[in-house]
Design a protein around this motif. Structure first.
Motif, PDB file in Angstrom:
ATOM      1  N   MET A   1       0.839  -1.180   0.000  1.00 36.05           N
ATOM      2  CA  MET A   1       0.000   0.000   0.000  1.00 36.05           C
ATOM      3  C   MET A   1       0.882   1.240   0.000  1.00 36.05           C
ATOM      4  SD  MET A   1      -3.298   0.289   2.469  1.00 36.05           S
ATOM      5  CE  MET A   1      -3.755  -1.369   2.812  1.00 36.05           C
ATOM      6  N   ASN A   2       0.506   2.203  -0.795  1.00 38.36           N
ATOM      7  CA  ASN A   2       1.335   3.410  -0.797  1.00 38.36           C
ATOM      8  C   ASN A   2       0.947   4.317   0.376  1.00 38.36           C
ATOM      9  OD1 ASN A   2      -1.056   4.485  -1.607  1.00 38.36           O
ATOM     10  ND2 ASN A   2      -0.397   5.057  -3.660  1.00 38.36           N
ATOM     11  N   ARG A   3       1.778   5.280   0.622  1.00 42.78           N
ATOM     12  CA  ARG A   3       1.600   6.139   1.795  1.00 42.78           C
ATOM     13  C   ARG A   3       0.351   6.996   1.701  1.00 42.78           C
ATOM     14  NH1 ARG A   3       7.156   8.782   3.650  1.00 42.78           N
ATOM     15  NH2 ARG A   3       6.536   8.096   5.693  1.00 42.78           N
ATOM     16  N   ARG A   4       0.003   7.423   0.508  1.00 43.43           N
ATOM     17  CA  ARG A   4      -1.176   8.284   0.344  1.00 43.43           C
ATOM     18  C   ARG A   4      -2.453   7.515   0.707  1.00 43.43           C
ATOM     19  NH1 ARG A   4      -2.568  12.515  -4.244  1.00 43.43           N
ATOM     20  NH2 ARG A   4      -4.787  12.709  -3.834  1.00 43.43           N
ATOM     21  N   LYS A   5      -2.559   6.301   0.212  1.00 47.22           N
ATOM     22  CA  LYS A   5      -3.739   5.492   0.507  1.00 47.22           C
ATOM     23  C   LYS A   5      -3.803   5.164   1.994  1.00 47.22           C
ATOM     24  CE  LYS A   5      -6.282   1.597  -1.362  1.00 47.22           C
ATOM     25  NZ  LYS A   5      -6.269   0.496  -2.310  1.00 47.22           N
ATOM     26  N   GLY A   7      -2.568   6.950   4.444  1.00 50.05           N
ATOM     27  CA  GLY A   7      -2.928   8.189   5.139  1.00 50.05           C
ATOM     28  C   GLY A   7      -4.416   8.485   5.037  1.00 50.05           C
ATOM     29  N   LEU A   8      -4.990   8.281   3.852  1.00 42.55           N
ATOM     30  CA  LEU A   8      -6.424   8.510   3.685  1.00 42.55           C
ATOM     31  C   LEU A   8      -7.242   7.535   4.522  1.00 42.55           C
ATOM     32  CD1 LEU A   8      -6.668   9.218  -0.152  1.00 42.55           C
ATOM     33  CD2 LEU A   8      -6.986  10.844   1.726  1.00 42.55           C
ATOM     34  N   MET A   9      -6.778   6.298   4.612  1.00 44.24           N
ATOM     35  CA  MET A   9      -7.481   5.317   5.440  1.00 44.24           C
ATOM     36  C   MET A   9      -7.397   5.700   6.919  1.00 44.24           C
ATOM     37  SD  MET A   9      -6.585   1.724   3.539  1.00 44.24           S
ATOM     38  CE  MET A   9      -7.106   0.764   4.929  1.00 44.24           C
ATOM     39  N   ALA A  10      -6.264   6.219   7.343  1.00 46.09           N
ATOM     40  CA  ALA A  10      -6.106   6.650   8.733  1.00 46.09           C
ATOM     41  C   ALA A  10      -7.035   7.825   9.044  1.00 46.09           C
ATOM     42  CB  ALA A  10      -4.655   7.032   9.003  1.00 46.09           C
ATOM     43  N   VAL A  11      -7.129   8.778   8.140  1.00 46.51           N
ATOM     44  CA  VAL A  11      -8.020   9.926   8.332  1.00 46.51           C
ATOM     45  C   VAL A  11      -9.474   9.464   8.368  1.00 46.51           C
ATOM     46  CG1 VAL A  11      -8.869  12.055   7.254  1.00 46.51           C
ATOM     47  CG2 VAL A  11      -6.413  11.616   7.387  1.00 46.51           C
ATOM     48  N   ALA A  12      -9.843   8.539   7.483  1.00 46.09           N
ATOM     49  CA  ALA A  12     -11.208   8.023   7.461  1.00 46.09           C
ATOM     50  C   ALA A  12     -11.531   7.308   8.770  1.00 46.09           C
ATOM     51  CB  ALA A  12     -11.404   7.092   6.271  1.00 46.09           C
ATOM     52  N   LEU A  13     -10.590   6.549   9.294  1.00 47.31           N
ATOM     53  CA  LEU A  13     -10.804   5.851  10.559  1.00 47.31           C
ATOM     54  C   LEU A  13     -10.977   6.843  11.709  1.00 47.31           C
ATOM     55  CD1 LEU A  13     -10.892   3.164  12.120  1.00 47.31           C
ATOM     56  CD2 LEU A  13      -8.429   3.389  12.409  1.00 47.31           C
TER      57      LEU A  13
END
Length: 50
Positions: A1-5, A7-13
């Motif tokens: 998984m790349n860092r951008r994806k 990071g977006l998953m972390a923000v969504a969580l």
């Protein structure tokens, strides 16, 4: 998984947890009137009495 994806998953969580916390606080602040047939309250006015 790349860092951008990731990071977006972390923000969504974090956002999902935040929304659930707000909903829990709102639900916890509601007062439900439950019908009671008992004449005596469940909590004693004076401790140790009958």
């Amino acid at each position: 998984m790349n860092r951008r994806k990731l990071g977006l998953m972390a923000v969504a969580l974090i956002l999902a947890v935040g929304v659930m916390e707000v909903l829990a606080l709102r639900l916890g602040s509601l007062e439900f009137q439950l019908p009671s047939k008992s004449r005596h309250p469940a909590v004693a006015d004076q401790p140790g009495g009958n």
